[in-house]
Design a protein around this motif. Structure first.
Motif, PDB file in Angstrom:
ATOM      1  N   LEU A 170      -1.771  19.194  -6.784  1.00  0.00           N
ATOM      2  CA  LEU A 170      -3.110  19.774  -6.899  1.00  0.00           C
ATOM      3  C   LEU A 170      -3.504  20.606  -5.686  1.00  0.00           C
ATOM      4  O   LEU A 170      -4.423  21.429  -5.775  1.00  0.00           O
ATOM      5  CB  LEU A 170      -4.140  18.655  -7.104  1.00  0.00           C
ATOM      6  CG  LEU A 170      -3.957  17.804  -8.367  1.00  0.00           C
ATOM      7  CD1 LEU A 170      -5.033  16.730  -8.435  1.00  0.00           C
ATOM      8  CD2 LEU A 170      -4.003  18.677  -9.619  1.00  0.00           C
ATOM      9  N   LYS A 171      -2.869  20.405  -4.563  1.00  0.00           N
ATOM     10  CA  LYS A 171      -3.127  21.146  -3.321  1.00  0.00           C
ATOM     11  C   LYS A 171      -4.599  21.104  -2.926  1.00  0.00           C
ATOM     12  O   LYS A 171      -5.287  22.127  -2.862  1.00  0.00           O
ATOM     13  CB  LYS A 171      -2.671  22.588  -3.463  1.00  0.00           C
ATOM     14  CG  LYS A 171      -1.172  22.732  -3.670  1.00  0.00           C
ATOM     15  CD  LYS A 171      -0.766  24.184  -3.783  1.00  0.00           C
ATOM     16  CE  LYS A 171       0.741  24.318  -3.984  1.00  0.00           C
ATOM     17  NZ  LYS A 171       1.164  25.735  -4.112  1.00  0.00           N
ATOM     18  N   PRO A 172      -5.152  19.893  -2.668  1.00  0.00           N
ATOM     19  CA  PRO A 172      -6.555  19.808  -2.221  1.00  0.00           C
ATOM     20  C   PRO A 172      -6.673  20.176  -0.754  1.00  0.00           C
ATOM     21  O   PRO A 172      -5.690  20.584  -0.102  1.00  0.00           O
ATOM     22  CB  PRO A 172      -6.885  18.331  -2.458  1.00  0.00           C
ATOM     23  CG  PRO A 172      -5.585  17.637  -2.235  1.00  0.00           C
ATOM     24  CD  PRO A 172      -4.524  18.576  -2.753  1.00  0.00           C
ATOM     25  N   ASP A 173      -7.877  20.048  -0.208  1.00  0.00           N
ATOM     26  CA  ASP A 173      -8.102  20.317   1.210  1.00  0.00           C
ATOM     27  C   ASP A 173      -7.285  19.330   2.053  1.00  0.00           C
ATOM     28  O   ASP A 173      -7.174  18.146   1.699  1.00  0.00           O
ATOM     29  CB  ASP A 173      -9.594  20.170   1.539  1.00  0.00           C
ATOM     30  CG  ASP A 173      -9.917  20.638   2.943  1.00  0.00           C
ATOM     31  OD1 ASP A 173      -9.800  19.820   3.882  1.00  0.00           O
ATOM     32  OD2 ASP A 173     -10.288  21.810   3.079  1.00  0.00           O
ATOM     33  N   PRO A 174      -6.693  19.786   3.144  1.00  0.00           N
ATOM     34  CA  PRO A 174      -5.872  18.881   3.980  1.00  0.00           C
ATOM     35  C   PRO A 174      -6.621  17.645   4.463  1.00  0.00           C
ATOM     36  O   PRO A 174      -6.001  16.620   4.769  1.00  0.00           O
ATOM     37  CB  PRO A 174      -5.457  19.767   5.162  1.00  0.00           C
ATOM     38  CG  PRO A 174      -5.508  21.158   4.613  1.00  0.00           C
ATOM     39  CD  PRO A 174      -6.636  21.173   3.635  1.00  0.00           C
ATOM     40  N   GLY A 175      -7.947  17.725   4.532  1.00  0.00           N
ATOM     41  CA  GLY A 175      -8.709  16.564   4.980  1.00  0.00           C
ATOM     42  C   GLY A 175      -8.575  15.374   4.063  1.00  0.00           C
ATOM     43  O   GLY A 175      -8.805  14.236   4.479  1.00  0.00           O
ATOM     44  N   ALA A 176      -8.206  15.610   2.802  1.00  0.00           N
ATOM     45  CA  ALA A 176      -8.044  14.501   1.866  1.00  0.00           C
ATOM     46  C   ALA A 176      -6.931  13.562   2.296  1.00  0.00           C
ATOM     47  O   ALA A 176      -6.988  12.353   2.028  1.00  0.00           O
ATOM     48  CB  ALA A 176      -7.764  15.037   0.461  1.00  0.00           C
ATOM     49  N   PHE A 181       0.815  -1.210   0.000  1.00  0.00           N
ATOM     50  CA  PHE A 181       0.000   0.000   0.000  1.00  0.00           C
ATOM     51  C   PHE A 181       0.856   1.271   0.000  1.00  0.00           C
ATOM     52  O   PHE A 181       0.346   2.365  -0.305  1.00  0.00           O
ATOM     53  CB  PHE A 181      -0.927   0.006   1.215  1.00  0.00           C
ATOM     54  CG  PHE A 181      -0.235   0.276   2.521  1.00  0.00           C
ATOM     55  CD1 PHE A 181      -0.117   1.567   3.006  1.00  0.00           C
ATOM     56  CD2 PHE A 181       0.315  -0.762   3.253  1.00  0.00           C
ATOM     57  CE1 PHE A 181       0.516   1.815   4.217  1.00  0.00           C
ATOM     58  CE2 PHE A 181       0.952  -0.525   4.456  1.00  0.00           C
ATOM     59  CZ  PHE A 181       1.063   0.772   4.943  1.00  0.00           C
ATOM     60  N   LEU A 182       2.135   1.142   0.371  1.00  0.00           N
ATOM     61  CA  LEU A 182       2.990   2.331   0.421  1.00  0.00           C
ATOM     62  C   LEU A 182       3.183   2.945  -0.964  1.00  0.00           C
ATOM     63  O   LEU A 182       3.283   4.171  -1.094  1.00  0.00           O
ATOM     64  CB  LEU A 182       4.350   1.960   1.025  1.00  0.00           C
ATOM     65  CG  LEU A 182       4.329   1.514   2.496  1.00  0.00           C
ATOM     66  CD1 LEU A 182       5.728   1.083   2.923  1.00  0.00           C
ATOM     67  CD2 LEU A 182       3.824   2.648   3.386  1.00  0.00           C
ATOM     68  N   LEU A 183       3.213   2.117  -1.999  1.00  0.00           N
ATOM     69  CA  LEU A 183       3.427   2.643  -3.345  1.00  0.00           C
ATOM     70  C   LEU A 183       2.250   3.488  -3.829  1.00  0.00           C
ATOM     71  O   LEU A 183       2.443   4.650  -4.224  1.00  0.00           O
ATOM     72  CB  LEU A 183       3.704   1.492  -4.308  1.00  0.00           C
ATOM     73  CG  LEU A 183       4.007   1.894  -5.758  1.00  0.00           C
ATOM     74  CD1 LEU A 183       5.169   2.872  -5.822  1.00  0.00           C
ATOM     75  CD2 LEU A 183       4.300   0.663  -6.611  1.00  0.00           C
ATOM     76  N   PRO A 184       0.998   3.009  -3.827  1.00  0.00           N
ATOM     77  CA  PRO A 184      -0.101   3.895  -4.221  1.00  0.00           C
ATOM     78  C   PRO A 184      -0.286   5.068  -3.275  1.00  0.00           C
ATOM     79  O   PRO A 184      -0.714   6.148  -3.700  1.00  0.00           O
ATOM     80  CB  PRO A 184      -1.317   2.966  -4.218  1.00  0.00           C
ATOM     81  CG  PRO A 184      -0.943   1.836  -3.336  1.00  0.00           C
ATOM     82  CD  PRO A 184       0.533   1.650  -3.515  1.00  0.00           C
ATOM     83  N   SER A 185       0.068   4.897  -1.993  1.00  0.00           N
ATOM     84  CA  SER A 185      -0.026   6.027  -1.052  1.00  0.00           C
ATOM     85  C   SER A 185       0.950   7.127  -1.426  1.00  0.00           C
ATOM     86  O   SER A 185       0.616   8.317  -1.372  1.00  0.00           O
ATOM     87  CB  SER A 185       0.235   5.545   0.375  1.00  0.00           C
ATOM     88  OG  SER A 185      -0.709   4.568   0.754  1.00  0.00           O
ATOM     89  N   ALA A 186       2.164   6.729  -1.814  1.00  0.00           N
ATOM     90  CA  ALA A 186       3.159   7.721  -2.231  1.00  0.00           C
ATOM     91  C   ALA A 186       2.698   8.453  -3.494  1.00  0.00           C
ATOM     92  O   ALA A 186       2.849   9.692  -3.600  1.00  0.00           O
ATOM     93  CB  ALA A 186       4.501   7.044  -2.460  1.00  0.00           C
ATOM     94  N   LEU A 187       2.132   7.725  -4.439  1.00  0.00           N
ATOM     95  CA  LEU A 187       1.619   8.363  -5.650  1.00  0.00           C
ATOM     96  C   LEU A 187       0.489   9.328  -5.325  1.00  0.00           C
ATOM     97  O   LEU A 187       0.400  10.427  -5.899  1.00  0.00           O
ATOM     98  CB  LEU A 187       1.141   7.291  -6.634  1.00  0.00           C
ATOM     99  CG  LEU A 187       2.226   6.370  -7.196  1.00  0.00           C
ATOM    100  CD1 LEU A 187       1.603   5.289  -8.071  1.00  0.00           C
ATOM    101  CD2 LEU A 187       3.256   7.177  -7.997  1.00  0.00           C
ATOM    102  N   PHE A 188      -0.385   8.938  -4.407  1.00  0.00           N
ATOM    103  CA  PHE A 188      -1.495   9.810  -4.019  1.00  0.00           C
ATOM    104  C   PHE A 188      -0.981  11.098  -3.365  1.00  0.00           C
ATOM    105  O   PHE A 188      -1.481  12.198  -3.650  1.00  0.00           O
ATOM    106  CB  PHE A 188      -2.414   9.060  -3.051  1.00  0.00           C
ATOM    107  CG  PHE A 188      -3.515   9.901  -2.463  1.00  0.00           C
ATOM    108  CD1 PHE A 188      -4.635  10.207  -3.216  1.00  0.00           C
ATOM    109  CD2 PHE A 188      -3.417  10.389  -1.168  1.00  0.00           C
ATOM    110  CE1 PHE A 188      -5.650  10.989  -2.688  1.00  0.00           C
ATOM    111  CE2 PHE A 188      -4.428  11.160  -0.633  1.00  0.00           C
ATOM    112  CZ  PHE A 188      -5.546  11.457  -1.384  1.00  0.00           C
TER     113      PHE A 188
END
Length: 446
Positions: free
Chosen positions: A104-110, A90-97
């Motif tokens: 994109l600088k979304p809301d910190p809650g993301a 899961f670390l690999l897709p988490s790093a990509l996310f």
């Protein structure tokens, strides 16, 4: 038959996958209410798209690890290492996310709500490979929704968002209804499979359309419950109006009856309160004589109902207390049997025998397992032999069955008896040709 069963199980597996994603739904209203501060429809699609990417990555990672482990030259010492790599995948897709979020600088809650759900659904994809639908959507997913929705509802209540928090709580309620539906459908189908697998007759004992019927019943109950929840207020006002009208009509009749029997010389005054939901909801009776009439009529009606439905009431009481007195030594699990046995019970009539034979023939035709199908065919042969002047006995062997069949039908029964012996006692699967010969023989001696 087998194709239909395969389609049913494919649909149930897809439904189980949907249940996994539905268990993460509370994270989206939490993101909108507690972090962003408003509901944006495309956020729901975007978040589920991210979770789908995590789930697919977990499924592909599990397939890759399985292929590596299935190689001939793979060392068993590396199995723990491969399992650890799969869990850390899961670390690999988490790093990509996180990299996309930095751009994109979304809301910190993301980072909390979306990423947490992504990690959870990654393991859902990992451990779904090769599992049945009952294991794909387990009770853990249902518990995840319950616990997360309860905690988030409390957080909504403690927040100062007002109407926004109330809307988020309603979303959680609708999501809870949806996951209840999925859980009920999958649990029901799992129980069907469990009951059929405990017996040796396979799925051929299931009446046609049973799964579909049960699913439609569950969906119908869900639709009614959801409709009652969504339209609770207008339905409540309508029922209040009907009850009020019925009460006013009953009191009007009671006033007339009171006048006939001269319980009182003063008329009954019925005054509705100002806040009546039906333009007269609360009923106030100024005279007490009408209450006596109503009590007498209600007691008389109750006595009549008890007399009319006395058998149903007694049976309901027996059924209610039956579990306290039932014989726990009895069991309803009857194993597969293809032999003739004697019974001390009342012998069946000719009509009952024909009905049982037709049911056995339907089971034989629907059965997909070659071994069970051949054994059902042999049982059908014994039943039809019982209609002749050479009926089988409990002590007869297959050799005796063959001799009696030869005499009764004028057919060579050596093939069916020899194949049955191999199937029954040597666990040898019958071939397609042997099944065809048995089918033709049963058709000739029908």
């Amino acid at each position: 038959m087998s194709e239909r069963i395969s389609k049913q199980h494919t649909f149930l597996k897809v439904l189980a996958y949907v249940g996994q994603f539905a268990a993460l739904f509370p994270f989206i209203p939490a993101l909108e209410v507690l972090s962003i501060g408003r509901f944006i429809p495309w956020h729901f699609v975007a978040v589920y798209g991210v979770w789908l990417a995590f789930w697919v990555f977990g499924l592909l990672a599990a397939r890759f690890i399985w292929r590596v482990r299935s190689r001939k030259n793979f060392s068993k010492r590396l199995v723990p290492i491969m399992n650890l790599l799969l869990k850390l995948g899961f670390l690999l897709p988490s790093a990509l996310f996180i990299m996309v979020c930095v751009l994109l600088k979304p809301d910190p809650g993301a980072y909390f709500y979306v990423l947490s759900g992504g990690i959870v659904i990654y393991f859902g994809g990992c451990f779904s490979r090769g599992k049945a639908y009952s294991d794909i959507f387990s009770r853990s997913w249902f518990a995840l929704y319950i616990i997360s929705s309860i905690l988030l509802t409390i957080m909504f209540a403690l927040s100062v968002k007002g109407e926004l928090a109330a809307q988020g709580s309603r979303m959680l309620c609708f999501g809870f209804a949806f996951i209840i539906l999925i859980s009920a459908l999958l649990t029901n189908q799992t129980n069907i499979d469990t009951c059929t697998n405990q017996r040796d007759r396979g799925r051929a004992v299931l009446p046609w359309g049973l799964r579909r019927y049960n699913a439609l019943i569950g969906m119908g109950i869900f639709a009614v419950a959801l409709g009652l929840f969504a339209f609770a207020k207008p339905i409540g006002n309508f029922l209040k109006m009907l009850v009020g009208a019925a009460v006013r009509a009953f009191l009007y009749v009671a006033e007339i009856v009171d006048g006939w029997f001269h319980f009182s010389n003063e008329p009954i005054e019925i005054e509705p309160s100002e806040d009546a939901g039906f333009n007269g909801g609360s009923i106030e009776i100024k005279d007490g004589s009408a209450g006596d009439v109503i009590a007498v009529l209600m007691i008389a009606a109750l006595i009549v109902l008890i007399i009319v439905f006395r058998k149903s009431i007694v049976q309901a009481i027996k059924n209610f207390f039956a579990p306290l007195f039932k014989d726990r030594r009895k069991t309803s699990d009857v194993p597969f049997a293809d032999e003739i046995t004697s019974s001390a019970a009342k012998p069946p009539t000719e009509r009952m025998k024909k009905k049982a034979e037709r049911e056995l023939e339907r089971r034989y035709i629907r059965e997909t397992s070659p071994e069970r199908k051949y054994r059902l065919g042999y049982e059908l042969f014994l039943v039809r032999l019982g209609r002749t002047s050479y009926p089988p006995k409990p002590s007869d062997t297959t050799d005796v069955h063959r001799e009696k069949g030869n005499s009764a039908f004028g057919e060579d029964m050596s093939g069916i008896s020899d194949t049955y012996n191999r199937v029954r006692y040597a666990d040898v699967q019958p071939t397609a040709a042997e099944l065809d010969k048995q089918f033709e023989l049963l058709h000739r001696i029908k």
